[in-house]
Write a protein that holds these residues in place. Structure first.
Motif, PDB file in Angstrom:
ATOM      1  N   ASN A 115      -1.240   3.430  11.044  1.00  0.00           N
ATOM      2  CA  ASN A 115      -2.468   4.136  10.804  1.00  0.00           C
ATOM      3  C   ASN A 115      -2.195   4.461   9.288  1.00  0.00           C
ATOM      4  OD1 ASN A 115      -4.220   4.427  12.895  1.00  0.00           O
ATOM      5  ND2 ASN A 115      -2.218   5.421  13.794  1.00  0.00           N
ATOM      6  N   TYR A 116      -1.705   3.593   8.336  1.00  0.00           N
ATOM      7  CA  TYR A 116      -1.022   4.101   6.997  1.00  0.00           C
ATOM      8  C   TYR A 116      -2.401   4.058   6.188  1.00  0.00           C
ATOM      9  CZ  TYR A 116      -2.087  -1.047   5.634  1.00  0.00           C
ATOM     10  OH  TYR A 116      -2.904  -2.215   5.384  1.00  0.00           O
ATOM     11  N   ALA A 117      -3.381   3.412   6.399  1.00  0.00           N
ATOM     12  CA  ALA A 117      -4.549   3.526   5.438  1.00  0.00           C
ATOM     13  C   ALA A 117      -5.132   4.874   5.585  1.00  0.00           C
ATOM     14  CB  ALA A 117      -5.363   2.316   5.502  1.00  0.00           C
ATOM     15  N   ASP A 118      -4.859   5.687   6.524  1.00  0.00           N
ATOM     16  CA  ASP A 118      -5.886   6.928   6.869  1.00  0.00           C
ATOM     17  C   ASP A 118      -4.575   8.193   6.655  1.00  0.00           C
ATOM     18  OD1 ASP A 118      -7.945   5.664   7.598  1.00  0.00           O
ATOM     19  OD2 ASP A 118      -7.242   5.246   9.738  1.00  0.00           O
ATOM     20  N   LEU A 119      -3.324   7.937   6.254  1.00  0.00           N
ATOM     21  CA  LEU A 119      -2.567   9.080   5.968  1.00  0.00           C
ATOM     22  C   LEU A 119      -2.901  10.046   4.832  1.00  0.00           C
ATOM     23  CD1 LEU A 119       0.782   7.080   6.586  1.00  0.00           C
ATOM     24  CD2 LEU A 119      -0.653   8.438   8.451  1.00  0.00           C
ATOM     25  N   ASP A 120      -2.573  11.361   4.870  1.00  0.00           N
ATOM     26  CA  ASP A 120      -2.945  12.283   3.872  1.00  0.00           C
ATOM     27  C   ASP A 120      -1.296  12.157   3.035  1.00  0.00           C
ATOM     28  OD1 ASP A 120      -2.890  14.286   2.077  1.00  0.00           O
ATOM     29  OD2 ASP A 120      -3.100  15.854   3.612  1.00  0.00           O
ATOM     30  N   LEU A 121      -1.296  11.430   2.223  1.00  0.00           N
ATOM     31  CA  LEU A 121      -0.096  10.997   1.434  1.00  0.00           C
ATOM     32  C   LEU A 121       0.564  12.488   0.793  1.00  0.00           C
ATOM     33  CD1 LEU A 121      -0.719   7.804  -0.320  1.00  0.00           C
ATOM     34  CD2 LEU A 121       0.363   8.170   1.976  1.00  0.00           C
ATOM     35  N   SER A 122      -0.018  13.585   0.740  1.00  0.00           N
ATOM     36  CA  SER A 122       0.238  14.774   0.157  1.00  0.00           C
ATOM     37  C   SER A 122       1.314  15.450   1.142  1.00  0.00           C
ATOM     38  CB  SER A 122      -0.858  15.819  -0.105  1.00  0.00           C
ATOM     39  OG  SER A 122      -1.483  16.389   1.203  1.00  0.00           O
ATOM     40  N   GLN A 123       1.299  14.862   2.361  1.00  0.00           N
ATOM     41  CA  GLN A 123       2.107  15.395   3.546  1.00  0.00           C
ATOM     42  C   GLN A 123       3.657  14.814   3.403  1.00  0.00           C
ATOM     43  OE1 GLN A 123       1.072  17.918   5.544  1.00  0.00           O
ATOM     44  NE2 GLN A 123      -0.690  17.756   4.442  1.00  0.00           N
ATOM     45  N   PHE A 124       3.720  13.700   2.590  1.00  0.00           N
ATOM     46  CA  PHE A 124       4.743  12.997   2.517  1.00  0.00           C
ATOM     47  C   PHE A 124       5.510  13.341   1.167  1.00  0.00           C
ATOM     48  CE2 PHE A 124       2.214  10.865   5.338  1.00  0.00           C
ATOM     49  CZ  PHE A 124       3.181   9.853   6.297  1.00  0.00           C
ATOM     50  N   GLN A 125       5.512  14.447   0.507  1.00  0.00           N
ATOM     51  CA  GLN A 125       6.070  14.844  -0.650  1.00  0.00           C
ATOM     52  C   GLN A 125       7.456  15.336  -0.223  1.00  0.00           C
ATOM     53  OE1 GLN A 125       4.875  13.701  -3.687  1.00  0.00           O
ATOM     54  NE2 GLN A 125       3.158  12.938  -2.400  1.00  0.00           N
ATOM     55  N   SER A 126       8.558  15.040  -0.678  1.00  0.00           N
ATOM     56  CA  SER A 126       9.775  15.461  -0.566  1.00  0.00           C
ATOM     57  C   SER A 126      10.692  15.257  -2.041  1.00  0.00           C
ATOM     58  CB  SER A 126      10.594  14.798   0.582  1.00  0.00           C
ATOM     59  OG  SER A 126      11.700  15.134   0.633  1.00  0.00           O
ATOM     60  N   ASN A 127      11.531  16.228  -1.867  1.00  0.00           N
ATOM     61  CA  ASN A 127      12.564  16.414  -3.186  1.00  0.00           C
ATOM     62  C   ASN A 127      13.571  15.318  -2.990  1.00  0.00           C
ATOM     63  OD1 ASN A 127      14.237  16.529  -4.968  1.00  0.00           O
ATOM     64  ND2 ASN A 127      15.280  18.528  -4.373  1.00  0.00           N
ATOM     65  N   PRO A 128      13.511  14.087  -3.683  1.00  0.00           N
ATOM     66  CA  PRO A 128      14.240  12.890  -3.567  1.00  0.00           C
ATOM     67  C   PRO A 128      15.745  13.214  -3.710  1.00  0.00           C
ATOM     68  CG  PRO A 128      13.273  12.736  -5.686  1.00  0.00           C
ATOM     69  CD  PRO A 128      12.630  13.923  -5.011  1.00  0.00           C
ATOM     70  N   GLU A 129      16.052  14.503  -4.567  1.00  0.00           N
ATOM     71  CA  GLU A 129      17.274  14.618  -4.718  1.00  0.00           C
ATOM     72  C   GLU A 129      17.742  15.789  -3.807  1.00  0.00           C
ATOM     73  OE1 GLU A 129      17.624  12.633  -8.369  1.00  0.00           O
ATOM     74  OE2 GLU A 129      19.019  13.507  -7.045  1.00  0.00           O
ATOM     75  N   ALA A 130      16.930  15.868  -2.519  1.00  0.00           N
ATOM     76  CA  ALA A 130      17.472  16.818  -1.425  1.00  0.00           C
ATOM     77  C   ALA A 130      18.969  16.594  -0.975  1.00  0.00           C
ATOM     78  CB  ALA A 130      16.411  16.769  -0.329  1.00  0.00           C
ATOM     79  N   ALA A 131      19.634  17.553  -0.641  1.00  0.00           N
ATOM     80  CA  ALA A 131      20.859  17.216  -0.291  1.00  0.00           C
ATOM     81  C   ALA A 131      21.107  16.830   1.330  1.00  0.00           C
ATOM     82  CB  ALA A 131      21.559  18.764  -0.422  1.00  0.00           C
ATOM     83  N   PRO A 157       0.889  -1.258  -0.062  1.00  0.00           N
ATOM     84  CA  PRO A 157       0.005  -0.025  -0.054  1.00  0.00           C
ATOM     85  C   PRO A 157       0.866   1.347   0.008  1.00  0.00           C
ATOM     86  CG  PRO A 157      -0.892  -1.634   1.538  1.00  0.00           C
ATOM     87  CD  PRO A 157       0.502  -2.138   1.040  1.00  0.00           C
ATOM     88  N   ALA A 158       0.120   2.313  -0.628  1.00  0.00           N
ATOM     89  CA  ALA A 158       1.036   3.646  -0.833  1.00  0.00           C
ATOM     90  C   ALA A 158       1.476   4.285   0.589  1.00  0.00           C
ATOM     91  CB  ALA A 158       0.163   4.527  -1.598  1.00  0.00           C
ATOM     92  N   GLY A 159       0.713   3.944   1.721  1.00  0.00           N
ATOM     93  CA  GLY A 159       0.726   4.456   3.004  1.00  0.00           C
ATOM     94  C   GLY A 159       1.900   3.864   3.591  1.00  0.00           C
ATOM     95  N   ILE A 160       2.151   2.616   3.366  1.00  0.00           N
ATOM     96  CA  ILE A 160       3.346   1.921   3.974  1.00  0.00           C
ATOM     97  C   ILE A 160       4.702   2.455   3.298  1.00  0.00           C
ATOM     98  CG2 ILE A 160       4.240  -0.237   4.040  1.00  0.00           C
ATOM     99  CD1 ILE A 160       1.599  -1.734   4.603  1.00  0.00           C
ATOM    100  N   GLU A 161       4.598   2.421   2.154  1.00  0.00           N
ATOM    101  CA  GLU A 161       5.700   2.827   1.520  1.00  0.00           C
ATOM    102  C   GLU A 161       6.143   4.189   1.625  1.00  0.00           C
ATOM    103  OE1 GLU A 161       7.474   3.006  -3.170  1.00  0.00           O
ATOM    104  OE2 GLU A 161       5.670   3.906  -3.046  1.00  0.00           O
ATOM    105  N   ALA A 162       5.114   5.223   2.209  1.00  0.00           N
ATOM    106  CA  ALA A 162       5.420   6.465   2.191  1.00  0.00           C
ATOM    107  C   ALA A 162       6.075   6.880   3.668  1.00  0.00           C
ATOM    108  CB  ALA A 162       4.201   7.457   2.333  1.00  0.00           C
ATOM    109  N   VAL A 163       5.570   5.865   4.541  1.00  0.00           N
ATOM    110  CA  VAL A 163       6.116   5.986   6.038  1.00  0.00           C
ATOM    111  C   VAL A 163       7.489   5.386   5.809  1.00  0.00           C
ATOM    112  CG1 VAL A 163       6.089   4.911   8.287  1.00  0.00           C
ATOM    113  CG2 VAL A 163       3.932   5.689   7.203  1.00  0.00           C
ATOM    114  N   ILE A 164       7.796   4.258   5.318  1.00  0.00           N
ATOM    115  CA  ILE A 164       9.319   3.651   5.142  1.00  0.00           C
ATOM    116  C   ILE A 164      10.090   4.714   4.696  1.00  0.00           C
ATOM    117  CG2 ILE A 164      10.736   1.810   4.453  1.00  0.00           C
ATOM    118  CD1 ILE A 164       8.156   0.128   5.197  1.00  0.00           C
ATOM    119  N   MET A 165       9.610   5.292   3.404  1.00  0.00           N
ATOM    120  CA  MET A 165      10.508   6.183   2.643  1.00  0.00           C
ATOM    121  C   MET A 165      10.930   7.435   3.405  1.00  0.00           C
ATOM    122  SD  MET A 165      11.245   4.168   0.045  1.00  0.00           S
ATOM    123  CE  MET A 165      11.917   4.995  -1.209  1.00  0.00           C
TER     124      MET A 165
END
Length: 328
Positions: A273-289, A242-250
């Motif tokens: 509570n992965y199924a209820d997460l607002d995934l827009s809060q997990f956006q991050s620049n993967p190239e962040a220094a 599930p996308a919520g689990i991936e978001a938490v781990i990443m």
């Protein structure tokens, strides 16, 4: 004490059953205690017996073991200084290491992986709440008990709040396992709660994916990936995650410690509570220094090589100390 003990050898009343494992700093044996129970005996490497830093590691491990009382932390029973040997006596836990468990069973079913992850996060949060950062969390240091209970071992690299620093910087900071080392550890920093969160995320990733997000042909290549690479998506290994689990781990394995979870309990709460997460809060620049500003590839390689050179210097010092001890 001989370099390696064998079954039937007696040490200070303890009857050796066999060697369980051997690391850079110690040998671990299963033994019968004088009262007939099974215990673990942990000896410092024989070539390091005269080294003050090794002795301090053991004393610190005793202090940590006696400070903690949790089902996921094996009890440290005693610290014995005999005429010919120094060793820790610890509670014996029956079961395979999480490394063996992952090798045999990963990728784990989501439900099973989350149950193990919950236990790990809860135990790590307990450590942190008692002023202890483990700093060397990896599947080899975790036992899966008969009832799938998790037990965290080896506090030789742990940092106890308020304790004085062990003098050998490379041994205390960067002597972890590259696959689970946070970027700040690779850069030679002490690490903190978020360093353990990074390792926790890596372990849970591996349990669910059956692989790690960074790979390399050697230690330097793996270290460089942690400093510069973008981790492979968990879903690329297991599309059913599930996308919520991936978001938490990443989030837990982001390069910048400030972008990770600030506690293992926050990680656990979101994972539960992965199924209820607002995934827009997990956006991050993967190239962040990395924290501290953008580094060029040249700077990153210089830092990585410095860690490696420091490790080689440590090995030379150990060999030299052993030589001098044996010739006095």
């Amino acid at each position: 004490m001989p370099a390696t003990l064998k079954a039937g050898d007696m040490v200070c009343g303890y009857n050796i059953i066999g060697l369980l494992g051997q690391g850079g700093f110690s040998q671990i044996y299963k033994a019968h205690s004088p009262d007939g129970t099974h215990v673990i005996l942990k000896f410092p490497d024989v070539s390091m017996l005269g080294d003050q830093a090794t002795y301090e590691r053991f004393r610190r491990e005793v202090a940590i073991g006696q400070k903690l009382d949790h089902p996921a932390i094996p009890h440290t029973i005693s610290f014995i200084e005999g005429p010919d040997s120094v060793f820790l006596v610890m509670e014996y836990i029956e079961g395979p290491s999480l490394r063996e468990y992952i090798t045999e069973k990963a990728p784990l079913p989501i439900k099973e992986g989350l149950l193990l992850a919950d236990q790990l996060a809860e135990a790590i949060d307990y450590l942190h709440s008692h002023g202890v950062c483990h700093r060397d969390l990896k599947p080899e240091n975790i036992i899966v008990g008969p009832d799938n209970s998790i037990h965290i071992l080896d506090f030789g690299s742990a940092l106890l709040e308020g304790s004085r620093r062990v003098t050998w910087r490379w041994a205390s900071n960067a002597f972890g396992t590259p696959d689970y080392m946070a970027p700040e550890q690779i850069q030679g920093k002490r690490g903190d709660v978020r360093t353990d969160v990074y390792a926790l995320g890596m372990i849970v990733y591996e349990m669910l994916a059956g692989a790690l997000p960074f790979e390399g042909d050697n230690v330097l290549a793996v270290m460089n990936q942690h400093l510069t690479g973008v981790p492979v998506s968990l879903c690329s290994f297991q599309p059913s995650i599930p996308a919520g689990i991936e978001a938490v781990i990443m989030k837990s394995i982001r390069r910048d410690p400030d972008e990770r979870y600030r506690s293992a309990s926050a990680f656990k709460k979101d994972l539960d509570n992965y199924a209820d997460l607002d995934l827009s809060q997990f956006q991050s620049n993967p190239e962040a220094a990395v924290s501290g500003g953008v580094l060029t590839n040249h700077q990153i390689w210089v830092r990585t090589i410095l860690v490696f050179v420091g490790f080689l210097a440590l090995v030379v010092l150990i060999v030299l100390a052993a030589y001098l001890m044996h010739h006095h």
